[in-house]
Design an enzyme around this catalytic site. Sequence first.
Site, PDB file in Angstrom:
ATOM      1  N   ASN A 146       0.788  -1.295  -0.181  1.00 33.02           N
ATOM      2  CA  ASN A 146       0.209  -0.067  -0.193  1.00 33.02           C
ATOM      3  C   ASN A 146       0.853   1.195   0.050  1.00 33.02           C
ATOM      4  OD1 ASN A 146      -2.192  -1.718  -0.020  1.00 33.02           O
ATOM      5  ND2 ASN A 146      -2.959  -0.835   1.840  1.00 33.02           N
ATOM      6  N   ARG A 203      -3.839 -13.991  -0.350  1.00 35.34           N
ATOM      7  CA  ARG A 203      -5.052 -14.070   0.334  1.00 35.34           C
ATOM      8  C   ARG A 203      -5.794 -15.168  -0.106  1.00 35.34           C
ATOM      9  NH1 ARG A 203      -6.480  -7.664   0.242  1.00 35.34           N
ATOM     10  NH2 ARG A 203      -5.917  -8.107  -1.724  1.00 35.34           N
TER      11      ARG A 203
END
Length: 476
Positions: free
Chosen positions: A211, A346
Amino acid sequence: MARLFCFFGGRKNFHGKLATQSRQKQSGFFMYHFPHPRRHRFAEPLFRMALLVALGFASPIPAAIIGTNPPVLPLTTERIASLPAASGMAWKEYLEHSKRQRKADQLFFQNEMKDHDIKQSVVPPTGRAAYSMPLDNRAIWYGSDDARGIADNIVSFQTPAGGWSKNLDLTRHPRAAGELFGPENGSQFLGASDFDAPLEGKWNYVGTIDNDATTTELQFLAKVIASGGDKTGKPYRSSFYAGMEYLFAAQYPDGGWPQVWPLQGGYHDAITFNDGAILNVLALLRGVSEAKDEFAFVSANIRGRAVAGLRRGMECILAAQIISNNRRTIWCQQYDALTLQPASARNYEMPSQVSGESAGIMMFLMQLPDPSPEIVTSVHAAAAWFEKTKLMNVAFKSTGSDGRHLVSAPGNGPIWARYYEIGDDKPLFGDRDKSIHDTVDEISKERRQGYAWYGDTAKRALQHYASWSKAHPAAK
């Protein structure tokens, strides 16, 4: 060496294909070959449907789950022990350094709590890097009190290792004693054996390139330093150099970077192209190595190490380009650190060819001023893959209360699915229960609504490629 590359679970193995890993060097590439899957994708569902129709049941049959997402293997002492001695030593030293630094970071925080008699840690405010640390203001602004105030906060939240956490609002206040280095960055949808489960409670993402973290702080500090000369003082410069040391230490022996360092385990140990993480690092290293604009102050030593880090990072990109059916394609979003095999992340992010991040890599390679023949070959191959897989006259949008679906949209496009199966370039979709599907309609509404399963990022890359390819024609 042959490695089994398949997803176990569902009603049948996810193609059960054998991936042959060939790390032989060819034209500057370490290539991984995935033979074309020999399977009849729809034979079983059609047979079952025909059988039920014959028996008088006309209800539609939902397609079977085609696989289950496997976990990525973290970097461990046991895995490194299986490597040849020549390469294993560098990996062993890397892992030991990471473990020492993680303990040092935690000890710093524990001693801080003890010295200030603090019983309960404090969670810092949440924010996005682009809003907390704008990088596109006029140069004069970075010499203002507002900019220096943000720079002071940046310095205060720097981890002992030299990096920063993600999703911090660095406009609020400097870090106080007992305040965590990062906010609550864990998933809100954790289930049993979730790939996103933190290793140690609140000690999560303490130092990351995810991020836009760490690279944004370093760019902002550089702009403040460049704007103020000696007025900026030593703290900003010291913080910048500590951040550069962090990036140098975090780089793997094979040139990639993990998502989190010191290593956190799980998919965070994987080499991470997701969300432009490694590209952000490489762009920063390129700027530092050129010593232009805000990076003119950087020492010769750091510039030289940035050049070396950039070169190794570029080698990793070329080595990671997926080769399938004897042709180069695009990239996965994450790779196993030791094998450079495509890896999961994920629960709903499977090993696959990934369009969005690959378009970003393609753009980055085309921006290099003097690309090598290997880079030129890599770009042409990626462009050909994007042309082959583009979707026209469809859109991924809401169709009412049931959320988003892929629907007919005459004139729209091109767009691409996010994930594609290695071997036959068919779109893939994942859900929070780790199930893998071959149509987006089969996954839960929450995941259809909350994830970018289709996008047009590659459109811009192909537009740039149209002119770039004229200056850099493919080898004949």
